[in-house]
Design a protein around this motif. Structure first.
Motif, PDB file in Angstrom:
ATOM      1  N   GLY A 212       0.794  -1.228   0.000  1.00  0.00           N
ATOM      2  CA  GLY A 212       0.000   0.000   0.000  1.00  0.00           C
ATOM      3  C   GLY A 212       0.826   1.277   0.000  1.00  0.00           C
ATOM      4  O   GLY A 212       0.298   2.353  -0.304  1.00  0.00           O
ATOM      5  N   VAL A 213       2.089   1.177   0.338  1.00  0.00           N
ATOM      6  CA  VAL A 213       2.927   2.380   0.422  1.00  0.00           C
ATOM      7  C   VAL A 213       4.167   2.290  -0.468  1.00  0.00           C
ATOM      8  O   VAL A 213       5.131   3.038  -0.282  1.00  0.00           O
ATOM      9  CB  VAL A 213       3.374   2.663   1.877  1.00  0.00           C
ATOM     10  N   ALA A 214       4.129   1.367  -1.451  1.00  0.00           N
ATOM     11  CA  ALA A 214       5.333   1.092  -2.234  1.00  0.00           C
ATOM     12  C   ALA A 214       5.406   1.972  -3.474  1.00  0.00           C
ATOM     13  O   ALA A 214       5.134   1.538  -4.584  1.00  0.00           O
ATOM     14  CB  ALA A 214       5.381  -0.385  -2.610  1.00  0.00           C
ATOM     15  N   GLY A 215       5.810   3.226  -3.299  1.00  0.00           N
ATOM     16  CA  GLY A 215       5.983   4.135  -4.424  1.00  0.00           C
ATOM     17  C   GLY A 215       7.452   4.459  -4.647  1.00  0.00           C
ATOM     18  O   GLY A 215       8.264   4.383  -3.725  1.00  0.00           O
ATOM     19  N   ARG A 216       7.767   4.829  -5.879  1.00  0.00           N
ATOM     20  CA  ARG A 216       9.155   5.167  -6.229  1.00  0.00           C
ATOM     21  C   ARG A 216       9.344   6.640  -6.539  1.00  0.00           C
ATOM     22  O   ARG A 216      10.451   7.158  -6.507  1.00  0.00           O
ATOM     23  CB  ARG A 216       9.588   4.370  -7.476  1.00  0.00           C
ATOM     24  N   ARG A 217       8.249   7.329  -6.891  1.00  0.00           N
ATOM     25  CA  ARG A 217       8.385   8.697  -7.405  1.00  0.00           C
ATOM     26  C   ARG A 217       7.509   9.662  -6.632  1.00  0.00           C
ATOM     27  O   ARG A 217       6.350   9.919  -6.990  1.00  0.00           O
ATOM     28  CB  ARG A 217       7.959   8.729  -8.878  1.00  0.00           C
ATOM     29  N   PRO A 218       8.020  10.250  -5.584  1.00  0.00           N
ATOM     30  CA  PRO A 218       7.230  11.210  -4.798  1.00  0.00           C
ATOM     31  C   PRO A 218       6.762  12.375  -5.678  1.00  0.00           C
ATOM     32  O   PRO A 218       7.454  12.785  -6.614  1.00  0.00           O
ATOM     33  CB  PRO A 218       8.227  11.686  -3.737  1.00  0.00           C
ATOM     34  N   ILE A 219       5.603  12.890  -5.349  1.00  0.00           N
ATOM     35  CA  ILE A 219       5.046  14.033  -6.075  1.00  0.00           C
ATOM     36  C   ILE A 219       5.578  15.316  -5.419  1.00  0.00           C
ATOM     37  O   ILE A 219       5.438  15.493  -4.201  1.00  0.00           O
ATOM     38  CB  ILE A 219       3.504  13.990  -6.007  1.00  0.00           C
ATOM     39  N   PRO A 220       6.212  16.195  -6.187  1.00  0.00           N
ATOM     40  CA  PRO A 220       6.859  17.382  -5.585  1.00  0.00           C
ATOM     41  C   PRO A 220       5.939  18.201  -4.689  1.00  0.00           C
ATOM     42  O   PRO A 220       6.325  18.597  -3.578  1.00  0.00           O
ATOM     43  CB  PRO A 220       7.308  18.176  -6.825  1.00  0.00           C
ATOM     44  N   ALA A 221       4.701  18.445  -5.132  1.00  0.00           N
ATOM     45  CA  ALA A 221       3.806  19.272  -4.324  1.00  0.00           C
ATOM     46  C   ALA A 221       3.453  18.598  -2.994  1.00  0.00           C
ATOM     47  O   ALA A 221       3.243  19.264  -1.982  1.00  0.00           O
ATOM     48  CB  ALA A 221       2.515  19.565  -5.109  1.00  0.00           C
ATOM     49  N   VAL A 222       3.399  17.270  -3.023  1.00  0.00           N
ATOM     50  CA  VAL A 222       3.093  16.542  -1.780  1.00  0.00           C
ATOM     51  C   VAL A 222       4.281  16.619  -0.830  1.00  0.00           C
ATOM     52  O   VAL A 222       4.126  16.812   0.380  1.00  0.00           O
ATOM     53  CB  VAL A 222       2.711  15.079  -2.082  1.00  0.00           C
ATOM     54  N   LEU A 223       5.468  16.504  -1.388  1.00  0.00           N
ATOM     55  CA  LEU A 223       6.659  16.657  -0.547  1.00  0.00           C
ATOM     56  C   LEU A 223       6.682  18.041   0.103  1.00  0.00           C
ATOM     57  O   LEU A 223       7.005  18.174   1.291  1.00  0.00           O
ATOM     58  CB  LEU A 223       7.927  16.435  -1.373  1.00  0.00           C
ATOM     59  N   ASP A 224       6.342  19.053  -0.660  1.00  0.00           N
ATOM     60  CA  ASP A 224       6.313  20.410  -0.084  1.00  0.00           C
ATOM     61  C   ASP A 224       5.399  20.455   1.140  1.00  0.00           C
ATOM     62  O   ASP A 224       5.737  21.046   2.168  1.00  0.00           O
ATOM     63  CB  ASP A 224       5.818  21.415  -1.135  1.00  0.00           C
ATOM     64  N   ASP A 225       4.223  19.832   1.009  1.00  0.00           N
ATOM     65  CA  ASP A 225       3.293  19.807   2.146  1.00  0.00           C
ATOM     66  C   ASP A 225       3.866  19.008   3.310  1.00  0.00           C
ATOM     67  O   ASP A 225       3.749  19.400   4.477  1.00  0.00           O
ATOM     68  CB  ASP A 225       1.954  19.198   1.724  1.00  0.00           C
ATOM     69  N   LEU A 226       4.460  17.885   2.974  1.00  0.00           N
ATOM     70  CA  LEU A 226       4.974  17.015   4.033  1.00  0.00           C
ATOM     71  C   LEU A 226       6.077  17.718   4.822  1.00  0.00           C
ATOM     72  O   LEU A 226       6.187  17.548   6.046  1.00  0.00           O
ATOM     73  CB  LEU A 226       5.512  15.706   3.426  1.00  0.00           C
ATOM     74  N   LEU A 227       6.886  18.513   4.128  1.00  0.00           N
ATOM     75  CA  LEU A 227       7.966  19.244   4.806  1.00  0.00           C
ATOM     76  C   LEU A 227       7.400  20.221   5.833  1.00  0.00           C
ATOM     77  O   LEU A 227       8.056  20.553   6.827  1.00  0.00           O
ATOM     78  CB  LEU A 227       8.830  19.974   3.781  1.00  0.00           C
TER      79      LEU A 227
END
Lengths: 308, 308
Positions: free
Chosen positions: B217-232
């Motif tokens: 369920g969490v096995a991704g290889r390519r994070p989405i830039p906008a999501v990373l911005d939020d996560l930071l």
């Protein structure tokens, strides 16, 4: 008076169960709380009332779930709780009672022998005897399941209730018959522990000499007369199911709903399995009343045969 | 806009877990609903908004849970749903997507390849592409878990959140940091699928060539830039855990909490197991985010070794 943690439990359709059962099925899930059964709804009432009174001690007999719940509710309110249980009760239930700081006394007999012993302790020590299904708080607590069901009652036709001492059946049955009289109230008991069902059918207390079922939570031999009187007022039917149907029900709840349940909680599915024609095309709610099960025994039952 | 069936999920202490974990542990249980994961909170929003608009069709890529949830929410609103998934996704997830009347297209690759294919379908057919974690509704839906947590936030110190695409982490994290800033927001990812965690640590998108984890369920290889911005903005930490810890977590949730969960839902317990000192004496909430697991694989993991 009931900790909200025990209320408003999940109620949802399980479509994955439906191809095998031939009817719409919703589960009312009473296992996702600290004591993994509906029993705390009643013990929260008992303990709240008791905490406001004088001697802060109580004793109950239990097949395991009531004792765990009374231990939880009592600990939260500084009560001194004693639980009497059969030494044949599932180890997981006995372990959890001890872990909740209750005094646990085991009898070398079944649940009805534990009831006698609990009564003797209460009399000797002058403390409150909590009698499951006889004490109205235990039924009122269970009845809150019914209140939550009738909020959604327009959508279903029948409710399947595990029948043991009768607190759940009389509590839920009373509410449903009062507020949603069109919903059929069906009690389900194992063929191996049929005393209350026989009593309901004959309209008088029938006892048995022994029980023989894996559904430890509902294995009583001596129905309480006052509880039978209540049950006669609210139950539309009481049916008996075979052990293999209980096991098939547990297996289906695991495979199609992802739920690990104790045998008593599979009685409703077992009842559908044994009488598909009765339920065909209807929407049935089954109360998944407890999940305290020894995993070794569980795997022996559920893993013993292929799914169908 | 969200069916209440998916809201106000159980949140309760699991004391039986605590001797092994060395801290107070509560679970937020997202598996007791018709799609057995938190994902419907988001798809209910997506489908409600879409149902009020023009073309009533949508496509998503999914590791399995989003697709099942979008199929459920879309069916309830007469939407035409297409799900693209890896053919290596758990059969139980694919079967449930089909059973919910969605069109299922399988790609001979992983989740990130399914994302590409879903985007191509959306462009070709001119239909709505639902992008998990990027589309704000998916994060807002997940954020309702956070709203329910902060209602009880006075009692706990940290929340452990499975980190995949980031919808759950950014949604819950945003609410917790806004309304209960004292609660530590800790994301947990498998060592075998670390792209988002590496990205969070380096504050820039880091991709990986492959994933190697049972936590599908969490096995991704390519994070989405906008999501990373939020996560930071909202995550206090992101930690990686070993496969054996995930399995140990699944086993503990079964044995001590009676819960059958998918690997992603055991990431929080795995994080505690790998760093007991960090959590010692604290009260931690772990979001049990999904329960869609192939039972054969599950038994292979959980039954493969003794409990401890």
């Amino acid at each position: 008076m009931i900790d909200p943690m025990f209320l408003d439990t999940p109620l949802y359709r399980c479509e994955a169960l439906e191809p095998d059962l031939g009817c719409a099925v919703s589960v009312k899930l009473e296992t996702a709380n600290p004591v993994r059964s509906f029993k705390a709804r009643g013990t929260e009432l008992v303990a709240s009332l008791l905490a406001g009174q004088g001697p802060r001690a109580a004793v109950c007999a239990s097949a395991g779930n009531l004792g765990q719940a009374l231990a939880w509710s009592g600990r939260a309110r500084g009560l001194d709780v004693t639980v009497v249980a059969s030494r044949f009760a599932p180890a997981v239930k006995l372990d959890r009672i001890r872990a909740l700081d209750a005094r646990l006394e085991l009898v070398d007999g079944d649940f009805d022998m534990a009831r006698e012993r609990a009564a003797a302790i209460a009399e000797h020590d002058g403390i409150r005897l909590v009698e499951d299904s006889l004490d109205l708080e235990t039924c009122e607590g269970a009845a809150t399941v019914g209140l939550e069901l009738v909020d959604a009652a327009s959508s279903f036709d029948a409710v399947l209730i595990a029948l043991g001492g009768g607190a759940l059946a009389t509590g839920v049955g009373h509410v449903v018959k009062a507020l949603a009289p069109g919903v059929e109230v069906i009690c389900v008991q194992p063929l191996g522990a049929p005393a209350m069902t026989y009593s309901w059918r004959r309209r008088r207390v029938v006892t048995t000499d022994s029980t023989d079922t894996i559904a430890d939570g509902v294995a009583g031999r001596r129905p309480i007369p006052a509880v039978l009187d209540d049950l006669l007022l609210v139950a539309d039917d009481a049916v008996l199911v075979r052990e293999e149907s209980i096991i098939a029900g547990m297996r289906m709840l695991l495979h199609h709903a992802g739920l690990v349940v104790e045998p008593s909680a599979a009685l409703g599915v077992a009842a559908i399995l044994e009488d598909r024609d009765r339920f065909a095309g209807r929407h049935v709610v089954t109360i998944v009343c407890g999940g305290n099960v020894d995993l070794d025994a569980y795997h022996g039952w559920v893993g013993a045969a292929p799914l169908r």
